[in-house]
Design an enzyme around this catalytic site. Structure first.
Site, PDB file in Angstrom:
ATOM      1  N   GLU A 119     -25.115  33.344 -23.979  1.00 11.39           N
ATOM      2  CA  GLU A 119     -24.275  32.483 -23.116  1.00 11.39           C
ATOM      3  C   GLU A 119     -24.793  32.375 -21.692  1.00 11.39           C
ATOM      4  OE1 GLU A 119     -20.272  33.974 -23.358  1.00 11.39           O
ATOM      5  OE2 GLU A 119     -20.102  33.522 -25.487  1.00 11.39           O
TER       6      GLU A 119
ATOM      7  N   ASN B 259     -28.452  33.008 -27.911  1.00 10.11           N
ATOM      8  CA  ASN B 259     -27.178  32.729 -28.597  1.00 10.11           C
ATOM      9  C   ASN B 259     -26.209  32.040 -27.632  1.00 10.11           C
ATOM     10  OD1 ASN B 259     -25.593  33.300 -31.061  1.00 10.11           O
ATOM     11  ND2 ASN B 259     -24.348  34.649 -29.772  1.00 10.11           N
TER      12      ASN B 259
ATOM     13  N   HIS C 286     -17.600  28.784 -32.593  1.00  6.35           N
ATOM     14  CA  HIS C 286     -16.158  29.005 -32.448  1.00  6.35           C
ATOM     15  C   HIS C 286     -15.540  27.618 -32.304  1.00  6.35           C
ATOM     16  CE1 HIS C 286     -16.592  33.306 -31.955  1.00  6.35           C
ATOM     17  NE2 HIS C 286     -17.494  33.123 -31.017  1.00  6.35           N
TER      18      HIS C 286
ATOM     19  N   GLU D 269     -21.293  33.300 -35.088  1.00  6.82           N
ATOM     20  CA  GLU D 269     -19.940  33.833 -34.830  1.00  6.82           C
ATOM     21  C   GLU D 269     -18.862  32.873 -35.312  1.00  6.82           C
ATOM     22  OE1 GLU D 269     -19.479  34.894 -30.678  1.00  6.82           O
ATOM     23  OE2 GLU D 269     -21.510  35.702 -30.540  1.00  6.82           O
TER      24      GLU D 269
ATOM     25  N   ASP E 299     -15.772  30.866 -36.431  1.00  7.89           N
ATOM     26  CA  ASP E 299     -14.364  30.907 -36.823  1.00  7.89           C
ATOM     27  C   ASP E 299     -13.818  29.504 -36.590  1.00  7.89           C
ATOM     28  OD1 ASP E 299     -14.153  31.143 -33.974  1.00  7.89           O
ATOM     29  OD2 ASP E 299     -13.550  33.241 -34.097  1.00  7.89           O
TER      30      ASP E 299
HETATM   31  C1  XIL Z   1     -15.442  38.953 -28.308  1.00  5.21           C
HETATM   32  C2  XIL Z   1     -14.818  40.003 -29.216  1.00  5.21           C
HETATM   33  O1  XIL Z   1     -14.529  39.410 -30.451  1.00  5.21           O
HETATM   34  C3  XIL Z   1     -13.574  40.573 -28.573  1.00  5.21           C
HETATM   35  O2  XIL Z   1     -13.091  41.665 -29.343  1.00  5.21           O
HETATM   36  C4  XIL Z   1     -13.886  41.039 -27.144  1.00  5.21           C
HETATM   37  O3  XIL Z   1     -12.699  41.474 -26.519  1.00  5.21           O
HETATM   38  C5  XIL Z   1     -14.518  39.922 -26.340  1.00  5.21           C
HETATM   39  O4  XIL Z   1     -15.666  39.450 -27.010  1.00  5.21           O
HETATM   40  N1  XIL Z   1     -18.828  35.173 -27.758  1.00  5.21           N
HETATM   41  C6  XIL Z   1     -19.512  36.326 -28.053  1.00  5.21           C
HETATM   42  C7  XIL Z   1     -18.783  37.507 -28.576  1.00  5.21           C
HETATM   43  O5  XIL Z   1     -20.750  36.327 -27.983  1.00  5.21           O
HETATM   44  O6  XIL Z   1     -19.368  38.719 -28.165  1.00  5.21           O
HETATM   45  C8  XIL Z   1     -17.343  37.472 -28.192  1.00  5.21           C
HETATM   46  O7  XIL Z   1     -16.680  38.565 -28.853  1.00  5.21           O
HETATM   47  C9  XIL Z   1     -16.717  36.152 -28.564  1.00  5.21           C
HETATM   48  C10 XIL Z   1     -17.392  35.027 -27.824  1.00  5.21           C
END
Ligand code: XIL
Length: 316
Positions: free
Chosen positions: A116, A159, A195, A225, A227
């Site tokens: 990020e 990422n 996401h 990641e 969802d």
């Molecule tokens: C999130 C976790 O899922 C949470 O438990 C934590 O509190 C914050 O981070 N992008 C990412 C992940 O790269 O590391 C993040 O994970 C979600 C967004």
């Protein structure tokens, strides 16, 4: 590879969680346990216990591990955020990357090296992190080089999120990784967090086109990641939203499956009840829950979303 983000404390306390994780997935990302504030809570003082627990679980069940994440502006310990001066920041960053990647040498298949780095502005720029502020863009190339030296066999990824569809942020990331490649920096791929919200998720064609842009550069890609929220931003009754979620999973995962250079799909959690989206501090999603974003319901039943992912892998 089909992966899930796992949390060490759930592995310890919830046997069903561990059983389902081992049965359904062959790739694991520690959801938090390898982040800076966990592994280096004070300068040059290391705690790998929770992350090691996940790696041991993975190895016991023949699962590969994605390391997440070496360099990120978030979940940094306070001492690191407050460090000043280019030399001090460079030294702390180098020590961190080399130590963590070195600790897991030979044990992780891939690393999210830099996570990020770009802002969400209409003209994205590198975020004003402690790294960017003191070292400029060079912190990115250096981090990849140090990680590669510490673990030459690990695949190294950049990422990010909101780059699964055409837009200024995608262009910024594309231009960064093109420059890294051209400069001979050891970067092997790009991860799409994915996401998304079922109401406005990218289409299969959009995502497939984005993936191709990167694989045409000679890079690997992965869904890192995923969802799919079906919270209140999505209209319709619950069965309608659940079906839309199934189709969204199928369509995004299919874009990965269709490209041989897309080597893994990782979901950001196992049952809905443990999803990070339901945690109140994620203000961008606040008030839109419950999100029901994952593949398993709260009793570990397979949701229609699970079948959507299966359809994508089977080319249905
Ligand atoms: C999130 C976790 O899922 C949470 O438990 C934590 O509190 C914050 O981070 N992008 C990412 C992940 O790269 O590391 C993040 O994970 C979600 C967004």
């Amino acid at each position: 590879l089909v992966g899930a983000a796992l949390a060490a404390h759930h592995l310890t306390s919830d046997t069903q969680y561990a059983t389902v994780a081992a049965r359904e997935f062959n790739y694991v990302t520690p959801e938090n346990e390898m982040k800076w504030s966990y592994v280096e809570p004070s300068p040059n003082s290391w705690d790998f216990a929770a992350a090691d627990q996940i790696v041991a679980f993975a190895s016991k069940h023949n699962m590969k591990v994605k390391g997440h994440t070496l360099v990120w502006h978030s979940q940094l310990p306070k001492w690191m955020e407050e460090l000043t001066g280019a030399e001090a920041v460079r030294a702390a960053l180098e020590r961190h990357v080399r130590t963590v990647a070195g600790h897991y040498k030979g044990k992780v298949y891939a690393w999210d090296v830099v996570n990020e780095a770009f802002s969400d502005d209409s003209k994205p720029v590198l975020r004003n992190s402690v790294f960017q502020k003191h070292l400029g863009e060079e912190f990115i190339a250096q981090s990849f080089r140090w990680a590669h030296e510490a673990d030459p066999d690990a695949l190294l990824f950049y990422n990010d999120y909101s780059i699964e569809y055409p837009g200024a942020k995608l262009d910024a990331v594309y231009s960064l990784v093109s420059r890294l490649k051209a400069a001979g920096v050891p970067i092997h791929g790009v991860g799409f967090q994915s996401h998304v919200n079922a109401a406005d998720a990218p289409t299969n064609a959009q995502f497939a086109g984005v993936i191709k842009r990167f694989t045409d550069l000679g890079l690997l890609v992965n869904i890192s990641e995923i969802d799919v929220s079906i919270g209140s931003k999505v209209s319709g009754d619950l069965p309608t939203r659940v079906t839309l979620q199934r189709n969204t999973y199928r369509s995004l995962v299919a874009a990965c499956v269709a490209n041989p250079k897309c080597h893994s799909v990782t979901v950001w959690g196992v049952p809905d009840k443990y999803s990070w989206l339901n945690m109140p501090e994620f203000w961008t999603w606040a008030g839109q829950g419950p999100h029901y974003p994952l593949l398993f319901d709260d009793s570990y039943g397979k949701k229609p979303a699970y079948d959507g992912v299966l359809d994508a892998f089977c080319g249905r």
